[in-house]
Design a protein around this motif. Structure first.
Motif, PDB file in Angstrom:
ATOM      1  N   GLY A   1     -19.854  14.382   1.420  1.00 15.86           N
ATOM      2  CA  GLY A   1     -20.489  14.968   0.246  1.00 15.86           C
ATOM      3  C   GLY A   1     -21.943  15.331   0.461  1.00 15.86           C
ATOM      4  N   GLY A   2     -22.602  14.733   1.434  1.00 15.59           N
ATOM      5  CA  GLY A   2     -24.003  15.034   1.708  1.00 15.59           C
ATOM      6  C   GLY A   2     -24.123  15.868   2.969  1.00 15.59           C
ATOM      7  N   HIS A   3     -24.639  15.250   4.045  1.00 18.63           N
ATOM      8  CA  HIS A   3     -24.662  15.892   5.356  1.00 18.63           C
ATOM      9  C   HIS A   3     -24.585  14.782   6.398  1.00 18.63           C
ATOM     10  CE1 HIS A   3     -28.982  14.878   5.020  1.00 18.63           C
ATOM     11  NE2 HIS A   3     -29.070  15.057   6.320  1.00 18.63           N
ATOM     12  N   LEU A   4     -24.404  15.137   7.653  1.00 17.84           N
ATOM     13  CA  LEU A   4     -24.267  14.119   8.700  1.00 17.84           C
ATOM     14  C   LEU A   4     -25.595  13.398   8.918  1.00 17.84           C
ATOM     15  CD1 LEU A   4     -22.054  15.979  11.319  1.00 17.84           C
ATOM     16  CD2 LEU A   4     -21.378  14.098   9.813  1.00 17.84           C
ATOM     17  N   VAL A   5     -25.553  12.082   8.752  1.00 19.95           N
ATOM     18  CA  VAL A   5     -26.739  11.237   8.833  1.00 19.95           C
ATOM     19  C   VAL A   5     -26.456  10.120   9.838  1.00 19.95           C
ATOM     20  CG1 VAL A   5     -28.210   9.645   7.528  1.00 19.95           C
ATOM     21  CG2 VAL A   5     -27.360  11.739   6.440  1.00 19.95           C
TER      22      VAL A   5
ATOM     23  N   GLY B   1     -32.552  23.585   3.668  1.00 20.53           N
ATOM     24  CA  GLY B   1     -31.958  22.704   4.664  1.00 20.53           C
ATOM     25  C   GLY B   1     -31.802  21.296   4.105  1.00 20.53           C
ATOM     26  N   SER B   2     -31.221  20.417   4.901  1.00 24.70           N
ATOM     27  CA  SER B   2     -30.977  19.035   4.480  1.00 24.70           C
ATOM     28  C   SER B   2     -31.990  18.088   5.098  1.00 24.70           C
ATOM     29  CB  SER B   2     -29.567  18.602   4.894  1.00 24.70           C
ATOM     30  OG  SER B   2     -28.591  19.369   4.244  1.00 24.70           O
ATOM     31  N   ILE B   3     -32.325  17.057   4.353  1.00 22.63           N
ATOM     32  CA  ILE B   3     -33.170  15.975   4.857  1.00 22.63           C
ATOM     33  C   ILE B   3     -32.741  14.691   4.159  1.00 22.63           C
ATOM     34  CG2 ILE B   3     -35.023  16.244   3.131  1.00 22.63           C
ATOM     35  CD1 ILE B   3     -36.955  15.724   5.635  1.00 22.63           C
ATOM     36  N   THR B   4     -32.935  13.570   4.820  1.00 22.71           N
ATOM     37  CA  THR B   4     -32.618  12.270   4.238  1.00 22.71           C
ATOM     38  C   THR B   4     -33.910  11.544   3.902  1.00 22.71           C
ATOM     39  OG1 THR B   4     -30.667  12.185   5.659  1.00 22.71           O
ATOM     40  CG2 THR B   4     -31.274  10.164   4.542  1.00 22.71           C
TER      41      THR B   4
ATOM     42  N   ASP C   1     -35.185   7.970   2.387  1.00 18.42           N
ATOM     43  CA  ASP C   1     -34.749   6.605   2.055  1.00 18.42           C
ATOM     44  C   ASP C   1     -33.230   6.515   1.940  1.00 18.42           C
ATOM     45  OD1 ASP C   1     -37.230   5.463   2.179  1.00 18.42           O
ATOM     46  OD2 ASP C   1     -37.544   5.328   0.021  1.00 18.42           O
ATOM     47  N   GLY C   2     -32.541   7.234   2.831  1.00 22.52           N
ATOM     48  CA  GLY C   2     -31.089   7.156   2.888  1.00 22.52           C
ATOM     49  C   GLY C   2     -30.358   8.097   1.960  1.00 22.52           C
ATOM     50  N   VAL C   3     -31.095   8.947   1.210  1.00 26.28           N
ATOM     51  CA  VAL C   3     -30.483   9.860   0.248  1.00 26.28           C
ATOM     52  C   VAL C   3     -30.474  11.273   0.823  1.00 26.28           C
ATOM     53  CG1 VAL C   3     -30.527  10.727  -2.115  1.00 26.28           C
ATOM     54  CG2 VAL C   3     -31.396   8.419  -1.614  1.00 26.28           C
ATOM     55  N   SER C   4     -29.302  11.885   0.907  1.00 24.26           N
ATOM     56  CA  SER C   4     -29.171  13.270   1.369  1.00 24.26           C
ATOM     57  C   SER C   4     -29.694  14.215   0.295  1.00 24.26           C
ATOM     58  CB  SER C   4     -27.698  13.585   1.670  1.00 24.26           C
ATOM     59  OG  SER C   4     -27.543  14.966   1.961  1.00 24.26           O
ATOM     60  N   LEU C   5     -30.682  15.038   0.670  1.00 27.22           N
ATOM     61  CA  LEU C   5     -31.319  15.929  -0.291  1.00 27.22           C
ATOM     62  C   LEU C   5     -31.489  17.329   0.302  1.00 27.22           C
ATOM     63  CD1 LEU C   5     -34.069  13.423  -1.449  1.00 27.22           C
ATOM     64  CD2 LEU C   5     -32.040  14.088  -2.758  1.00 27.22           C
ATOM     65  N   THR C   6     -31.611  18.310  -0.577  1.00 21.02           N
ATOM     66  CA  THR C   6     -31.827  19.692  -0.162  1.00 21.02           C
ATOM     67  C   THR C   6     -33.292  20.063  -0.375  1.00 21.02           C
ATOM     68  OG1 THR C   6     -29.569  20.296  -0.761  1.00 21.02           O
ATOM     69  CG2 THR C   6     -31.145  22.094  -0.546  1.00 21.02           C
ATOM     70  N   VAL C   7     -33.898  20.641   0.657  1.00 17.94           N
ATOM     71  CA  VAL C   7     -35.297  21.053   0.598  1.00 17.94           C
ATOM     72  C   VAL C   7     -35.405  22.347  -0.210  1.00 17.94           C
ATOM     73  CG1 VAL C   7     -37.293  21.780   1.956  1.00 17.94           C
ATOM     74  CG2 VAL C   7     -35.784  19.959   2.819  1.00 17.94           C
TER      75      VAL C   7
ATOM     76  N   VAL D   1     -41.959   6.771   2.599  1.00 18.70           N
ATOM     77  CA  VAL D   1     -40.504   6.888   2.581  1.00 18.70           C
ATOM     78  C   VAL D   1     -39.983   7.113   3.996  1.00 18.70           C
ATOM     79  CG1 VAL D   1     -40.278   7.708   0.204  1.00 18.70           C
ATOM     80  CG2 VAL D   1     -40.709   9.364   2.038  1.00 18.70           C
ATOM     81  N   ASN D   2     -38.764   6.629   4.235  1.00 20.11           N
ATOM     82  CA  ASN D   2     -38.091   6.856   5.507  1.00 20.11           C
ATOM     83  C   ASN D   2     -37.504   8.261   5.521  1.00 20.11           C
ATOM     84  OD1 ASN D   2     -38.453   4.151   6.486  1.00 20.11           O
ATOM     85  ND2 ASN D   2     -36.810   3.495   5.126  1.00 20.11           N
ATOM     86  N   LEU D   3     -37.793   9.019   6.581  1.00 21.03           N
ATOM     87  CA  LEU D   3     -37.275  10.376   6.728  1.00 21.03           C
ATOM     88  C   LEU D   3     -36.363  10.466   7.939  1.00 21.03           C
ATOM     89  CD1 LEU D   3     -40.505  12.534   6.190  1.00 21.03           C
ATOM     90  CD2 LEU D   3     -38.765  11.927   4.489  1.00 21.03           C
ATOM     91  N   GLU D   4     -35.229  11.115   7.750  1.00 21.12           N
ATOM     92  CA  GLU D   4     -34.379  11.489   8.884  1.00 21.12           C
ATOM     93  C   GLU D   4     -34.113  12.984   8.788  1.00 21.12           C
ATOM     94  OE1 GLU D   4     -29.912  11.020  10.733  1.00 21.12           O
ATOM     95  OE2 GLU D   4     -30.690   9.331   9.552  1.00 21.12           O
ATOM     96  N   ILE D   5     -34.487  13.701   9.831  1.00 24.03           N
ATOM     97  CA  ILE D   5     -34.286  15.146   9.831  1.00 24.03           C
ATOM     98  C   ILE D   5     -32.814  15.467  10.063  1.00 24.03           C
ATOM     99  CG2 ILE D   5     -36.640  15.677  10.565  1.00 24.03           C
ATOM    100  CD1 ILE D   5     -35.502  16.022  13.423  1.00 24.03           C
ATOM    101  N   ASP D   6     -32.470  16.712   9.804  1.00 21.64           N
ATOM    102  CA  ASP D   6     -31.092  17.153   9.959  1.00 21.64           C
ATOM    103  C   ASP D   6     -30.648  17.028  11.415  1.00 21.64           C
ATOM    104  OD1 ASP D   6     -28.685  18.507   8.899  1.00 21.64           O
ATOM    105  OD2 ASP D   6     -29.302  20.085  10.261  1.00 21.64           O
ATOM    106  N   LEU D   7     -29.485  16.458  11.627  1.00 17.03           N
ATOM    107  CA  LEU D   7     -28.955  16.221  12.972  1.00 17.03           C
ATOM    108  C   LEU D   7     -28.786  17.524  13.744  1.00 17.03           C
ATOM    109  CD1 LEU D   7     -27.797  13.983  14.852  1.00 17.03           C
ATOM    110  CD2 LEU D   7     -25.573  14.446  13.832  1.00 17.03           C
TER     111      LEU D   7
END
Length: 199
Positions: free
Chosen positions: A93-97, A135-138, A140-146, A177-183
């Motif tokens: 439902g979100g994106h690959l994290v 694009g997608s970014i995470t 704090d663990g939440v998949s969000l759209t920029v 906040v913790n950030l994870e960029i799109d894989l």
């Protein structure tokens, strides 16, 4: 792997020092533990951690010093976003994290706009090139759209549901906040850099 769709919020009850890192005891709230075994992965505010013990509604995780040095929110009692690792049959439902935090962002603005909230974050300069409009970014663990990008700053529109069911509702100006960029962006950059270095 995760999807960035938070299943529940939990609470870090205690943080016990280890020789190299800490041990967390987390009350997982409404997260269903029926299929959770020792050794399984659960993302805590975007950080992939391994279950080392469970009893009732609490789970324990060991967190290395390296992880503590590059994340926020795992060194003291407090609320965390929780998501169990994906199964191959699950909906994405979100994106690959991956649950591997790339860096820390700083909240510049978190304010209501109509029925939603605008969240503006400043990313580290090293990550800015990976963040794209729509694009997608995470976070704090939440998949969000920029929504928009301006240099190192980017904005996100949070719908009421996301604000209600995640820890993002507690953000204020200056929060880290913790950030994870799109894989996919990460691998594209690596492929392009290899092409440049071999040409």
């Amino acid at each position: 792997m995760f999807s960035g769709i938070v299943a529940a919020t939990g609470r870090i009850l205690s943080v016990s020092p280890l020789e190299e890192g800490v041990r967390l005891t987390v009350d997982v709230g409404s997260l269903d533990l029926d299929d959770v075994q020792l050794g399984d992965s659960i993302a805590n505010s975007g950080v992939c951690l391994t279950v080392i013990a469970r009893e009732g509604n609490t789970v324990q995780f060991d967190v290395s010093r390296e992880t503590l040095n590059c994340t926020v929110g795992l060194d003291a009692p407090g609320e965390v976003n929780l998501e169990k690792a994906l199964r191959l049959a699950d909906r994405l439902g979100g994106h690959l994290v991956t649950g591997h935090v790339d860096g820390l962002g700083e909240v510049l603005r978190f304010a209501p706009v109509g029925e939603s909230h605008e969240l503006v974050i400043r990313a580290p300069a090293a990550l800015a090139g990976y963040i794209a409009r729509k694009g997608s970014i995470t976070v704090d663990g939440v998949s969000l759209t920029v929504n928009q990008v301006d240099g190192c700053d980017f904005s996100i529109n949070l719908i009421p549901h996301t604000v209600q069911v995640t820890t993002l509702r507690r953000l204020t100006t200056g929060s880290k906040v913790n950030l994870e960029i799109d894989l996919i962006a990460r691998y594209c950059e690596r492929l392009l850099s290899m092409d440049r270095s071999t040409s």
